[in-house]
Write a protein that holds these residues in place. Structure first.
Motif, mmCIF file in Angstrom:
data_model
loop_
_atom_site.group_PDB
_atom_site.id
_atom_site.type_symbol
_atom_site.label_atom_id
_atom_site.label_comp_id
_atom_site.label_asym_id
_atom_site.label_seq_id
_atom_site.Cartn_x
_atom_site.Cartn_y
_atom_site.Cartn_z
ATOM 1 N N GLY A 167 30.474 34.147 81.230
ATOM 2 C CA GLY A 167 29.146 34.470 80.738
ATOM 3 C C GLY A 167 28.352 33.295 80.211
ATOM 4 O O GLY A 167 27.157 33.424 79.942
ATOM 5 N N GLY A 168 28.995 32.155 80.050
ATOM 6 C CA GLY A 168 28.265 30.992 79.561
ATOM 7 C C GLY A 168 27.200 30.550 80.564
ATOM 8 O O GLY A 168 27.355 30.708 81.766
ATOM 9 N N ASP A 169 26.128 29.995 80.037
ATOM 10 C CA ASP A 169 25.010 29.596 80.906
ATOM 11 C C ASP A 169 24.087 28.675 80.127
ATOM 12 O O ASP A 169 24.309 28.407 78.933
ATOM 13 N N SER A 170 23.045 28.211 80.809
ATOM 14 C CA SER A 170 22.000 27.420 80.171
ATOM 15 C C SER A 170 20.779 28.304 79.985
ATOM 16 O O SER A 170 20.299 28.915 80.944
ATOM 17 N N LEU B 268 40.934 38.635 60.030
ATOM 18 C CA LEU B 268 39.604 38.808 59.431
ATOM 19 C C LEU B 268 39.093 37.548 58.748
ATOM 20 O O LEU B 268 37.894 37.371 58.578
ATOM 21 N N THR B 269 40.002 36.688 58.352
ATOM 22 C CA THR B 269 39.576 35.452 57.703
ATOM 23 C C THR B 269 38.906 34.506 58.700
ATOM 24 O O THR B 269 38.234 33.557 58.310
ATOM 25 N N LEU B 270 39.122 34.748 60.002
ATOM 26 C CA LEU B 270 38.602 33.903 61.077
ATOM 27 C C LEU B 270 39.069 32.457 60.952
ATOM 28 O O LEU B 270 38.385 31.527 61.379
ATOM 29 N N GLN B 271 40.245 32.276 60.374
ATOM 30 C CA GLN B 271 40.810 30.937 60.299
ATOM 31 C C GLN B 271 41.650 30.673 61.541
ATOM 32 O O GLN B 271 42.445 31.521 61.952
ATOM 33 N N ARG B 272 41.494 29.510 62.107
ATOM 34 C CA ARG B 272 42.133 29.183 63.378
ATOM 35 C C ARG B 272 43.641 29.379 63.361
ATOM 36 O O ARG B 272 44.225 29.795 64.371
ATOM 37 N N ARG B 273 44.261 29.124 62.223
ATOM 38 C CA ARG B 273 45.727 29.161 62.202
ATOM 39 C C ARG B 273 46.279 30.564 62.402
ATOM 40 O O ARG B 273 47.466 30.730 62.668
ATOM 41 N N HIS B 274 45.442 31.579 62.282
ATOM 42 C CA HIS B 274 45.895 32.952 62.458
ATOM 43 C C HIS B 274 45.720 33.429 63.893
ATOM 44 O O HIS B 274 46.020 34.585 64.194
ATOM 45 N N PHE B 275 45.247 32.554 64.766
ATOM 46 C CA PHE B 275 45.028 32.928 66.167
ATOM 47 C C PHE B 275 45.992 32.157 67.058
ATOM 48 O O PHE B 275 46.043 30.933 67.024
ATOM 49 N N THR B 276 46.743 32.902 67.854
ATOM 50 C CA THR B 276 47.809 32.322 68.657
ATOM 51 C C THR B 276 47.384 31.986 70.073
ATOM 52 O O THR B 276 47.808 30.986 70.632
ATOM 53 N N TYR B 277 46.564 32.835 70.641
ATOM 54 C CA TYR B 277 46.218 32.693 72.055
ATOM 55 C C TYR B 277 44.758 32.288 72.202
ATOM 56 O O TYR B 277 43.881 32.779 71.489
ATOM 57 N N TRP B 278 44.529 31.419 73.181
ATOM 58 C CA TRP B 278 43.185 30.869 73.376
ATOM 59 C C TRP B 278 42.833 30.870 74.857
ATOM 60 O O TRP B 278 43.691 30.644 75.717
ATOM 61 N N GLY B 279 41.559 31.093 75.135
ATOM 62 C CA GLY B 279 41.062 30.954 76.500
ATOM 63 C C GLY B 279 40.643 29.517 76.768
ATOM 64 O O GLY B 279 40.734 28.654 75.901
ATOM 65 N N GLN B 280 40.155 29.293 77.979
ATOM 66 C CA GLN B 280 39.769 27.945 78.393
ATOM 67 C C GLN B 280 38.350 27.587 77.985
ATOM 68 O O GLN B 280 37.975 26.410 78.019
ATOM 69 N N GLY B 281 37.570 28.573 77.614
ATOM 70 C CA GLY B 281 36.222 28.295 77.135
ATOM 71 C C GLY B 281 35.150 28.514 78.189
ATOM 72 O O GLY B 281 35.404 28.434 79.391
ATOM 73 N N THR B 282 33.956 28.790 77.707
ATOM 74 C CA THR B 282 32.784 28.935 78.574
ATOM 75 C C THR B 282 31.616 28.228 77.888
ATOM 76 O O THR B 282 31.419 28.357 76.682
ATOM 77 N N GLN B 283 30.872 27.444 78.655
ATOM 78 C CA GLN B 283 29.835 26.576 78.084
ATOM 79 C C GLN B 283 28.517 27.317 77.891
ATOM 80 O O GLN B 283 28.029 27.983 78.814
ATOM 81 N N VAL B 284 27.966 27.163 76.709
ATOM 82 C CA VAL B 284 26.637 27.681 76.397
ATOM 83 C C VAL B 284 25.736 26.502 76.062
ATOM 84 O O VAL B 284 26.073 25.695 75.194
ATOM 85 N N THR B 285 24.617 26.405 76.745
ATOM 86 C CA THR B 285 23.665 25.334 76.488
ATOM 87 C C THR B 285 22.301 25.945 76.229
ATOM 88 O O THR B 285 21.791 26.715 77.047
ATOM 89 N N VAL B 286 21.734 25.623 75.073
ATOM 90 C CA VAL B 286 20.429 26.151 74.686
ATOM 91 C C VAL B 286 19.461 24.983 74.575
ATOM 92 O O VAL B 286 19.668 24.076 73.774
ATOM 93 N N SER B 287 18.417 25.027 75.352
ATOM 94 C CA SER B 287 17.433 23.947 75.340
ATOM 95 C C SER B 287 16.197 24.352 74.557
ATOM 96 O O SER B 287 15.822 25.527 74.526
ATOM 97 N N SER B 288 15.566 23.357 73.967
ATOM 98 C CA SER B 288 14.386 23.646 73.139
ATOM 99 C C SER B 288 13.117 23.664 73.976
ATOM 100 O O SER B 288 13.093 23.255 75.114
#
Length: 127
Positions: free
Chosen positions: A8-11, A107-127
């Motif tokens: 879903g990432g896009d510019s 719920l703390t949203l602290q990274r150390r409590h999350f074990t699994y991660w995706g590869q990421g999707t890029q979001v670019t917002v231009s002014s």
């Protein structure tokens, strides 16, 4: 093991909207929460929003900078978590990662409590 795939990432231009999706597969019944993190250029990875899964409840958690603009939701049947982003700003630009937690402290949203991660999707917002 849990596998996560984001899309879903896009510019887009400032003020625009995007919907990110994260599909989870594998041992998803053991998850307590899933979340979105982002890494902006030159900055550390930071939490954006999270939502409970299974025994983790159905509540959501947001960081202050996105409250009122971003909404996290889930589709249990599809094991998918969404991040609806509105009123996007250039400072929202970054790589957005989906993460999954087997820890009730998600719920703390602290990274150390999350074990699994995706590869990421890029979001670019231009002014």
């Amino acid at each position: 093991q849990v596998q996560l795939v984001e899309s879903g990432g896009d510019s887009v231009q400032a003020g625009g909207s995007l919907r990110l999706s994260c599909v989870a597969s594998g041992y998803t019944s053991g998850l307590y929460g899933m979340a979105w993190f982002r890494q902006r250029p030159g900055k550390e990875r930071e939490a954006v929003a999270g939502i409970g899964m299974n025994s983790g409840g159905s509540g959501a958690s947001y960081v202050d900078s996105v409250k009122g603009r971003f909404t996290v939701s889930r589709d249990n049947a599809e094991n998918t978590v969404f991040l609806d982003m509105n009123s996007l700003k250039p400072e929202d630009t970054g790589m957005y990662y989906c993460a999954a937690s087997q820890d009730g402290r998600w719920l703390t949203l602290q990274r150390r409590h999350f074990t699994y991660w995706g590869q990421g999707t890029q979001v670019t917002v231009s002014s």
